[in-house]
Enzyme design. Structure first.
Site, PDB file in Angstrom:
ATOM      1  N   HIS A   1      -6.743  -5.614   3.105  1.00  0.00           N
ATOM      2  CA  HIS A   1      -5.589  -4.982   3.746  1.00  0.00           C
ATOM      3  C   HIS A   1      -4.993  -5.936   4.778  1.00  0.00           C
ATOM      4  O   HIS A   1      -5.730  -6.541   5.571  1.00  0.00           O
ATOM      5  CB  HIS A   1      -6.006  -3.729   4.518  1.00  0.00           C
ATOM      6  CG  HIS A   1      -6.617  -2.652   3.681  1.00  0.00           C
ATOM      7  ND1 HIS A   1      -5.933  -1.522   3.305  1.00  0.00           N
ATOM      8  CD2 HIS A   1      -7.862  -2.516   3.155  1.00  0.00           C
ATOM      9  CE1 HIS A   1      -6.722  -0.737   2.597  1.00  0.00           C
ATOM     10  NE2 HIS A   1      -7.908  -1.314   2.491  1.00  0.00           N
TER      11      HIS A   1
ATOM     12  N   ASP B   1       0.862  -1.192   0.000  1.00  0.00           N
ATOM     13  CA  ASP B   1       0.000   0.000   0.000  1.00  0.00           C
ATOM     14  C   ASP B   1       0.893   1.234   0.000  1.00  0.00           C
ATOM     15  O   ASP B   1       1.826   1.321   0.802  1.00  0.00           O
ATOM     16  CB  ASP B   1      -0.899  -0.028   1.248  1.00  0.00           C
ATOM     17  CG  ASP B   1      -2.030   0.981   1.177  1.00  0.00           C
ATOM     18  OD1 ASP B   1      -1.754   2.169   0.954  1.00  0.00           O
ATOM     19  OD2 ASP B   1      -3.190   0.576   1.351  1.00  0.00           O
TER      20      ASP B   1
ATOM     21  N   HIS C   1     -10.273  -5.735  -2.537  1.00  0.00           N
ATOM     22  CA  HIS C   1      -8.931  -5.934  -1.978  1.00  0.00           C
ATOM     23  C   HIS C   1      -9.025  -6.104  -0.475  1.00  0.00           C
ATOM     24  O   HIS C   1      -9.974  -5.637   0.157  1.00  0.00           O
ATOM     25  CB  HIS C   1      -8.005  -4.758  -2.323  1.00  0.00           C
ATOM     26  CG  HIS C   1      -8.529  -3.430  -1.882  1.00  0.00           C
ATOM     27  ND1 HIS C   1      -9.450  -2.715  -2.622  1.00  0.00           N
ATOM     28  CD2 HIS C   1      -8.283  -2.686  -0.785  1.00  0.00           C
ATOM     29  CE1 HIS C   1      -9.745  -1.587  -1.993  1.00  0.00           C
ATOM     30  NE2 HIS C   1      -9.050  -1.547  -0.864  1.00  0.00           N
TER      31      HIS C   1
HETATM   32  P1  5GP Z   1      -9.710   1.209   0.427  1.00  0.00           P
HETATM   33  O1  5GP Z   1      -9.976   2.518   1.089  1.00  0.00           O
HETATM   34  O2  5GP Z   1     -10.347   1.200  -0.934  1.00  0.00           O
HETATM   35  O3  5GP Z   1     -10.032   0.008   1.238  1.00  0.00           O
HETATM   36  O4  5GP Z   1      -8.151   1.124   0.286  1.00  0.00           O
HETATM   37  C1  5GP Z   1      -7.439   1.568  -0.808  1.00  0.00           C
HETATM   38  C2  5GP Z   1      -5.989   1.542  -0.395  1.00  0.00           C
HETATM   39  O5  5GP Z   1      -5.225   1.712  -1.568  1.00  0.00           O
HETATM   40  C3  5GP Z   1      -5.590   2.668   0.565  1.00  0.00           C
HETATM   41  O6  5GP Z   1      -5.029   2.094   1.725  1.00  0.00           O
HETATM   42  C4  5GP Z   1      -4.581   3.483  -0.229  1.00  0.00           C
HETATM   43  O7  5GP Z   1      -3.515   3.913   0.568  1.00  0.00           O
HETATM   44  C5  5GP Z   1      -4.121   2.526  -1.304  1.00  0.00           C
HETATM   45  N1  5GP Z   1      -3.770   3.108  -2.577  1.00  0.00           N
HETATM   46  C6  5GP Z   1      -4.390   4.145  -3.208  1.00  0.00           C
HETATM   47  N2  5GP Z   1      -3.822   4.378  -4.398  1.00  0.00           N
HETATM   48  C7  5GP Z   1      -2.816   3.479  -4.521  1.00  0.00           C
HETATM   49  C8  5GP Z   1      -1.854   3.219  -5.551  1.00  0.00           C
HETATM   50  O8  5GP Z   1      -1.798   3.879  -6.583  1.00  0.00           O
HETATM   51  N3  5GP Z   1      -0.985   2.192  -5.339  1.00  0.00           N
HETATM   52  C9  5GP Z   1      -1.002   1.450  -4.187  1.00  0.00           C
HETATM   53  N4  5GP Z   1      -0.102   0.479  -4.091  1.00  0.00           N
HETATM   54  N5  5GP Z   1      -1.889   1.664  -3.198  1.00  0.00           N
HETATM   55  C10 5GP Z   1      -2.788   2.665  -3.365  1.00  0.00           C
END
Ligand code: 5GP
Length: 144
Positions: free
Chosen positions: A108, A37, A106
């Site tokens: 975490h 992340d 996804h």
């Molecule tokens: P969500 O909020 O959708 O569960 O988590 C998305 C996660 O993706 C967040 O923890 C954020 O830091 C991560 N993230 C956002 N954009 C990118 C990216 O371009 N590359 C990577 N590796 N992680 C990302």
């Protein structure tokens, strides 16, 4: 009333899966890719992403979950070992009201240490060299 939503194949994780934008990958098989992340909530914050397209858990084919969570367990064990962590937080968000910001399913995986709280979700960008070093530690733990 929740807005009706569909999968957008141009989301950032779909682009990472297609190799259109870079990521610090730690693992790949037929079903999933795992990478660091970029805004970690703790050192070693890893994302496990199924290759099959779905916005989140709500619209996913249930057949995805077996291989996905087998890999989540494998990565959680490796991450715990790589960072000598006391525990591991596994999180998964569905739709904006829950905190989801990237709309491709996804999971975490975040190493946890006694008394140390998580950093904010989608907070500060980590340096690429730190992500690369942490990815190396996880790959090493997976291999041993
Ligand atoms: P969500 O909020 O959708 O569960 O988590 C998305 C996660 O993706 C967040 O923890 C954020 O830091 C991560 N993230 C956002 N954009 C990118 C990216 O371009 N590359 C990577 N590796 N992680 C990302």
């Amino acid at each position: 009333m929740a807005e009706r939503t569909t999968y957008d194949s141009n989301n950032i994780f779909a682009k990472i899966l297609r190799g259109e934008i870079p990521s610090h990958r730690v693992y790949e098989d037929d079903a999933v890719v795992a990478f660091m992340d970029v805004m970690p909530q703790g050192p070693g914050h890893t994302l496990v992403v199924p290759k099959a397209p779905s916005r989140n858990l709500l619209d996913a084919d249930p057949a995805v979950f077996g291989p996905l969570f087998a890999n989540v367990q494998k990565l959680a064990r490796a991450v715990k070992k790589a960072f000598d962590a006391d525990g591991v937080t596994v999180m998964q968000f569905n739709e904006p009201a829950s905190g989801q910001t990237v709309f491709h399913l996804h999971v975490h995986i975040i190493p946890r240490f006694e008394g140390i709280p998580l950093k904010p979700h989608s907070g500060q960008m980590e340096k690429p060299e730190v992500l690369a070093e942490n990815a190396g530690k996880i790959r090493k733990a997976l291999g041993s």
